[in-house]
Design a protein around this motif. Structure first.
Motif, mmCIF file in Angstrom:
data_model
loop_
_atom_site.group_PDB
_atom_site.id
_atom_site.type_symbol
_atom_site.label_atom_id
_atom_site.label_comp_id
_atom_site.label_asym_id
_atom_site.label_seq_id
_atom_site.Cartn_x
_atom_site.Cartn_y
_atom_site.Cartn_z
ATOM 1 N N GLN A 54 0.636 -1.247 0.004
ATOM 2 C CA GLN A 54 0.114 -0.095 0.100
ATOM 3 C C GLN A 54 0.980 1.268 0.221
ATOM 4 O O GLN A 54 1.901 1.302 0.716
ATOM 5 C CB GLN A 54 -0.987 0.064 1.178
ATOM 6 N N VAL A 55 0.583 2.209 -0.934
ATOM 7 C CA VAL A 55 1.513 3.372 -1.022
ATOM 8 C C VAL A 55 0.488 4.590 -0.730
ATOM 9 O O VAL A 55 -0.472 4.320 -0.831
ATOM 10 C CB VAL A 55 1.809 3.590 -2.473
ATOM 11 N N GLN A 56 1.093 5.547 0.042
ATOM 12 C CA GLN A 56 0.361 6.704 0.682
ATOM 13 C C GLN A 56 1.044 7.878 0.345
ATOM 14 O O GLN A 56 2.496 7.859 0.372
ATOM 15 C CB GLN A 56 -0.027 6.468 2.228
ATOM 16 N N LEU A 57 0.407 8.901 -0.112
ATOM 17 C CA LEU A 57 1.164 10.344 -0.238
ATOM 18 C C LEU A 57 0.500 11.304 0.523
ATOM 19 O O LEU A 57 -0.790 11.395 0.696
ATOM 20 C CB LEU A 57 0.941 10.879 -1.759
ATOM 21 N N VAL A 58 1.333 11.949 1.641
ATOM 22 C CA VAL A 58 0.551 12.811 2.671
ATOM 23 C C VAL A 58 1.247 14.139 2.321
ATOM 24 O O VAL A 58 2.239 14.228 2.428
ATOM 25 C CB VAL A 58 1.028 12.077 3.974
ATOM 26 N N GLU A 59 0.274 15.252 2.237
ATOM 27 C CA GLU A 59 0.729 16.420 1.870
ATOM 28 C C GLU A 59 0.585 17.251 3.106
ATOM 29 O O GLU A 59 -0.412 17.018 4.109
ATOM 30 C CB GLU A 59 -0.136 17.240 0.849
ATOM 31 N N SER A 60 1.413 18.537 3.303
ATOM 32 C CA SER A 60 1.058 19.511 4.254
ATOM 33 C C SER A 60 1.476 20.741 3.766
ATOM 34 O O SER A 60 2.192 20.754 2.865
ATOM 35 C CB SER A 60 1.801 18.826 5.461
ATOM 36 N N GLY A 61 1.340 21.707 4.393
ATOM 37 C CA GLY A 61 1.832 23.048 4.371
ATOM 38 C C GLY A 61 0.841 23.988 3.584
ATOM 39 O O GLY A 61 1.206 25.313 3.584
ATOM 40 N N TRP A 76 3.303 18.171 -8.542
ATOM 41 C CA TRP A 76 2.137 18.803 -8.091
ATOM 42 C C TRP A 76 1.371 19.324 -9.057
ATOM 43 O O TRP A 76 1.761 19.773 -10.166
ATOM 44 C CB TRP A 76 2.619 20.043 -7.410
ATOM 45 N N TYR A 77 0.150 19.021 -8.717
ATOM 46 C CA TYR A 77 -1.091 19.561 -9.661
ATOM 47 C C TYR A 77 -1.886 20.376 -8.784
ATOM 48 O O TYR A 77 -1.755 20.557 -7.553
ATOM 49 C CB TYR A 77 -2.067 18.395 -10.041
ATOM 50 N N ARG A 78 -2.641 21.298 -9.357
ATOM 51 C CA ARG A 78 -3.361 22.121 -8.500
ATOM 52 C C ARG A 78 -5.002 22.020 -9.700
ATOM 53 O O ARG A 78 -4.994 21.987 -10.627
ATOM 54 C CB ARG A 78 -3.057 23.686 -8.601
ATOM 55 N N GLN A 79 -5.833 22.276 -8.798
ATOM 56 C CA GLN A 79 -7.220 22.023 -9.166
ATOM 57 C C GLN A 79 -8.052 23.365 -9.035
ATOM 58 O O GLN A 79 -8.307 23.534 -7.659
ATOM 59 C CB GLN A 79 -8.064 20.857 -8.704
ATOM 60 N N TYR A 135 -2.263 19.202 -5.262
ATOM 61 C CA TYR A 135 -2.064 17.694 -4.973
ATOM 62 C C TYR A 135 -0.755 17.215 -5.514
ATOM 63 O O TYR A 135 -0.346 17.485 -6.518
ATOM 64 C CB TYR A 135 -3.236 16.847 -6.028
ATOM 65 N N CYS A 136 -0.363 16.416 -4.584
ATOM 66 C CA CYS A 136 0.880 15.546 -4.985
ATOM 67 C C CYS A 136 0.601 14.588 -5.558
ATOM 68 O O CYS A 136 -0.375 13.777 -5.544
ATOM 69 C CB CYS A 136 1.544 15.263 -3.410
ATOM 70 N N TYR A 152 0.287 7.657 -8.494
ATOM 71 C CA TYR A 152 -0.417 7.640 -7.117
ATOM 72 C C TYR A 152 -0.832 9.238 -6.777
ATOM 73 O O TYR A 152 0.003 10.052 -7.156
ATOM 74 C CB TYR A 152 0.406 7.079 -6.083
ATOM 75 N N TRP A 153 -1.917 9.336 -5.907
ATOM 76 C CA TRP A 153 -1.951 10.875 -5.637
ATOM 77 C C TRP A 153 -2.248 11.116 -4.130
ATOM 78 O O TRP A 153 -2.679 10.110 -3.449
ATOM 79 C CB TRP A 153 -3.543 11.154 -6.266
ATOM 80 N N GLY A 154 -2.012 12.329 -3.612
ATOM 81 C CA GLY A 154 -2.206 12.812 -2.285
ATOM 82 C C GLY A 154 -3.774 13.117 -2.229
ATOM 83 O O GLY A 154 -4.559 13.136 -3.107
#
Length: 120
Positions: A1-8, A36-39, A93-94, A109-111
């Motif tokens: 299992q892979v996780q991406l966790v963003e902060s800041g 990084w993407y942004r929506q 989004y990372c 994979y996405w955060g």
């Protein structure tokens, strides 16, 4: 299992700065591209990316203001955002194109996303 966790993320005034962080964890063999993407309405999607070799690419609207960097030892990517403008407001989004084993194909994979709001 892979996780991406963003902060800041957060609220900042125009002209201010923020630093986003993203750490990938889990069963990771290698990360080919991370970025990084942004929506937000009517905004280009990809903001910045960095390859495993350190090559970077930026959206035209953020060149000279944003800097992407990665720490391969920590499977992490950072986005230093300076001279922020109201139009930078978005959910960021990372993403990571990575392999979980040596014989694996690269999978994206996405955060979960972090809100950045630029407003006075």
């Amino acid at each position: 299992q892979v996780q991406l966790v963003e902060s800041g993320g957060g609220l900042v005034q125009p002209g201010g700065s923020l630093r986003l962080s993203c750490a990938a964890s889990g069963s990771i063999f290698s990360i080919d591209i991370i970025g990084w993407y942004r929506q937000a309405p009517e905004k280009e999607r990809e903001v910045a990316r960095v390859t495993s070799g350190g090559s970077t690419n930026y959206a035209d609207s953020v060149k000279g203001r944003f800097t992407i960097s990665r720490d391969n030892a920590k499977n992490a990517v950072y986005l230093q955002m300076n001279s922020l403008k109201p139009e930078d407001t978005a959910v960021y989004y990372c993403f990571a194109d990575l392999r979980t084993t040596a014989g694996d194909t690269s999978t994206r994979y996405w955060g979960q996303g972090t809100q950045v709001t630029v407003s006075s």
